[in-house]
Design a protein around this motif. Structure first.
Motif, PDB file in Angstrom:
ATOM      1  N   GLN A 166       0.845  -1.186   0.000  1.00  0.00           N
ATOM      2  CA  GLN A 166       0.000   0.000   0.000  1.00  0.00           C
ATOM      3  C   GLN A 166       0.884   1.241   0.000  1.00  0.00           C
ATOM      4  O   GLN A 166       1.829   1.330   0.779  1.00  0.00           O
ATOM      5  CB  GLN A 166      -0.895  -0.028   1.240  1.00  0.00           C
ATOM      6  CG  GLN A 166      -1.968   1.023   1.189  1.00  0.00           C
ATOM      7  CD  GLN A 166      -3.024   0.794   2.258  1.00  0.00           C
ATOM      8  OE1 GLN A 166      -3.452  -0.339   2.508  1.00  0.00           O
ATOM      9  NE2 GLN A 166      -3.457   1.869   2.884  1.00  0.00           N
ATOM     10  N   VAL A 195      -4.495   4.582 -11.610  1.00  0.00           N
ATOM     11  CA  VAL A 195      -5.676   3.862 -11.105  1.00  0.00           C
ATOM     12  C   VAL A 195      -6.859   4.201 -12.004  1.00  0.00           C
ATOM     13  O   VAL A 195      -6.863   5.228 -12.683  1.00  0.00           O
ATOM     14  CB  VAL A 195      -6.039   4.275  -9.654  1.00  0.00           C
ATOM     15  CG1 VAL A 195      -4.908   3.981  -8.682  1.00  0.00           C
ATOM     16  CG2 VAL A 195      -6.435   5.736  -9.575  1.00  0.00           C
ATOM     17  N   VAL A 209      -3.390   3.761  -1.951  1.00  0.00           N
ATOM     18  CA  VAL A 209      -3.544   2.920  -3.136  1.00  0.00           C
ATOM     19  C   VAL A 209      -2.838   1.589  -2.883  1.00  0.00           C
ATOM     20  O   VAL A 209      -1.729   1.562  -2.335  1.00  0.00           O
ATOM     21  CB  VAL A 209      -2.916   3.619  -4.369  1.00  0.00           C
ATOM     22  CG1 VAL A 209      -2.852   2.682  -5.565  1.00  0.00           C
ATOM     23  CG2 VAL A 209      -3.688   4.886  -4.734  1.00  0.00           C
ATOM     24  N   GLY A 241      -2.591   0.506  -9.779  1.00  0.00           N
ATOM     25  CA  GLY A 241      -3.081   0.382  -8.411  1.00  0.00           C
ATOM     26  C   GLY A 241      -4.582   0.478  -8.326  1.00  0.00           C
ATOM     27  O   GLY A 241      -5.277   0.689  -9.338  1.00  0.00           O
ATOM     28  N   ARG A 242      -5.078   0.285  -7.086  1.00  0.00           N
ATOM     29  CA  ARG A 242      -6.507   0.359  -6.820  1.00  0.00           C
ATOM     30  C   ARG A 242      -6.683   1.186  -5.560  1.00  0.00           C
ATOM     31  O   ARG A 242      -5.938   0.992  -4.585  1.00  0.00           O
ATOM     32  CB  ARG A 242      -6.977  -1.084  -6.648  1.00  0.00           C
ATOM     33  CG  ARG A 242      -8.260  -1.317  -5.977  1.00  0.00           C
ATOM     34  CD  ARG A 242      -8.727  -2.764  -6.100  1.00  0.00           C
ATOM     35  NE  ARG A 242      -7.901  -3.695  -5.315  1.00  0.00           N
ATOM     36  CZ  ARG A 242      -7.500  -4.877  -5.734  1.00  0.00           C
ATOM     37  NH1 ARG A 242      -7.792  -5.323  -6.916  1.00  0.00           N
ATOM     38  NH2 ARG A 242      -6.764  -5.648  -4.945  1.00  0.00           N
ATOM     39  N   LEU A 243      -7.635   2.110  -5.576  1.00  0.00           N
ATOM     40  CA  LEU A 243      -7.870   2.940  -4.391  1.00  0.00           C
ATOM     41  C   LEU A 243      -8.271   2.050  -3.223  1.00  0.00           C
ATOM     42  O   LEU A 243      -9.029   1.100  -3.404  1.00  0.00           O
ATOM     43  CB  LEU A 243      -8.996   3.943  -4.654  1.00  0.00           C
ATOM     44  CG  LEU A 243      -8.717   5.066  -5.658  1.00  0.00           C
ATOM     45  CD1 LEU A 243      -9.915   6.008  -5.747  1.00  0.00           C
ATOM     46  CD2 LEU A 243      -7.448   5.829  -5.323  1.00  0.00           C
TER      47      LEU A 243
END
Ligand code: 5AD
Ligand code: SF4
Length: 439
Positions: free
Chosen positions: A384, A411, A424, A436-438
């Motif tokens: 993260q 993202v 992220v 990435g992903r929130l």
């Protein structure tokens, strides 16, 4: 109402040139110019040049040649050369390329408007002095114009180190630090205009010793004060010399949350024999010890560096020592260059390494560096990070920004706005960026 004249600036080289170009653009607003993104409709073209390595100056001359047609169509068009080639070549530029109306060195940008006025009379306008006054005092930022979330901020300029290969001490002059109050004022102004991250710039930024409220401040002190500026979330600095990496700056990496875990610390070579000939004043061993100390303070810090291969008299054994050092450090980013003879520097007089040999070493070093970079990027998957988003990505709905470690992260989040700082999770590592992903 008179129509504004148009100014086109093309910037080469380092981040300090990017900063300088912004300031020149702002100075020219007062002289009635507005920026344009193409040379075709410009009334004034300014090349902000770099002299650090080969071909930089040649590229400038060939670029200048291409403006010949434009100048014939538009005789009032003014063409100027700024930056380190201007400083190094001076009047030679107008002799070699008579299209040029104006030559201005990096220490004279506050006189740009005057020089343009002179060029407008049809005279050649040249200024490559190292004036006694401080150019920053005369270059104020354009008030209130909105900015993106990140900005450069020059705090120190010039260099007294005289590495045997380098032109910077000659083109940028002696080390000068800006007063801390000026830097803080500029940082507050940037924050008011939307900036959330500043990168403090200097050729020897960690040698910063600007006047503060109680004597000279170090870079560490400046960073601590900047960290207290409301709304300034992130601080970076570049470029640092190993010998100026003071204990207080290392401690700041452990203690100041706003100071990002990324450090560009060029070593140039891993061979003590070559480091000595380079006049670097440190050894491979002292550099490695220093990195140990920095990592003890901030274990996750991502290291970045610069290397020169094919420096005069570099043997295969010397080069092997460079590869060994790279292996030992593990760089997240590293930039490697083939040695380029700079006239007037001490190394120019030494026996040179053959071009094929230097090419071969550069390839081998770059292969190692690329592998290291990839390994470090791949290791980010599953972690993260915090990303400061800067702009829309290439694909629809994508936003891109930078992690603390300066990795580009994208993202899928169409509702995100530039300037948002978000957690992220990294899901994939590509060649040049992370997905990435929130969270
Ligand atoms: N030849 C090759 N590389 C050079 N650099 C500086 N001068 C030269 C030169 N003459 C590199 C150094 C420096 C970076 C900005 O450019 O690695 O850290
Ligand atoms: Fe050039 Fe950096 Fe050495 Fe100064 S410290 S002479 S800028 S390489």
């Amino acid at each position: 109402m008179t129509a504004h004249k148009k100014l086109f600036i093309k910037t080469y080289g380092c981040q300090m040139n990017v900063y300088d170009s912004e300031r020149m653009e702002e100075a020219m607003l007062k002289a009635g110019y507005e920026p344009t993104s193409t040379p075709d409709d410009a009334d004034m073209i300014l090349l902000n040049t770099c002299h650090i390595r080969e071909k930089a100056a040649e590229k400038v001359y060939s670029e200048l040649g291409r403006f010949k047609g434009l100048k014939e169509e538009k005789p009032d068009l003014k063409i100027g050369v700024a930056g380190c080639v201007a400083q190094a070549e001076g009047a030679e530029i107008v002799r070699r390329q008579p299209l040029v109306d104006l030559v201005v060195g990096p220490q004279s940008y506050h006189r740009l408007a005057e020089l343009v006025a002179k060029a407008d009379t049809g005279a050649k306008a040249l200024d490559t002095d190292f004036p006694a006054e401080d150019k920053f005092e005369h270059l104020s930022r354009r008030p209130k114009a909105r900015r993106g979330p990140t900005a450069f901020l020059t705090v120190q300029e010039g260099c007294d180190k005289f590495c045997a290969f380098c032109v910077v001490p000659y083109t940028r002059g002696a080390e000068v630090s800006r007063p801390a109050a000026r830097v803080l004022e500029e940082a507050r102004d940037l924050v008011d205009r939307g900036v959330r991250e500043v990168t403090l710039l200097g050729q020897n930024v960690n040698a910063y010793h600007g006047a503060g409220t109680d004597g000279d401040w170090t870079l560490a002190r400046l960073v601590r004060e900047l960290a207290r500026v409301d709304g300034l979330e992130r601080i970076r600095y570049t470029t640092s010399h190993p010998n100026d990496m003071g204990d207080d700056l290392i401690a700041a990496h452990a203690e100041v949350e706003e100071l990002m875990p990324y450090l560009h610390l060029p070593v140039q070579s891993g061979s003590d024999r070559i480091l000595k000939r380079m006049n670097r004043q440190h050894t491979a061993e002292s550099y490695l010890r220093l990195i140990e100390k920095i990592r003890a303070a901030r274990p996750d810090i991502l290291m970045s560096g610069d290397f020169i291969v094919g420096f005069p008299e570099e043997t295969e054994e010397d080069f092997q020592a460079t590869l060994d050092l790279v292996e030992a450090v593990g760089y997240g980013y590293a930039y490697s260059f083939k040695y380029s003879t700079r006239p007037g520097t001490p190394a120019a007089e030494r026996p040179q390494v053959g071009a094929d040999e230097a090419d071969d070493r550069l390839q081998r070093l770059q292969a190692l560096i690329t592998r290291q970079q990839r390994e470090i990027q791949d290791a980010m998957v599953g972690r993260q990070v915090k990303v400061l988003f800067e702009k829309a990505g290439r694909k629809p709905g994508q936003m891109v920004g930078k992690s603390e470690y300066l990795h580009a992260v994208h993202v899928d989040a169409p509702d995100l706005q530039p300037g948002e700082l978000r957690d992220v999770e990294i899901v994939e590592a590509g060649a040049n960026s992370l997905a990435g992903r929130l969270v």
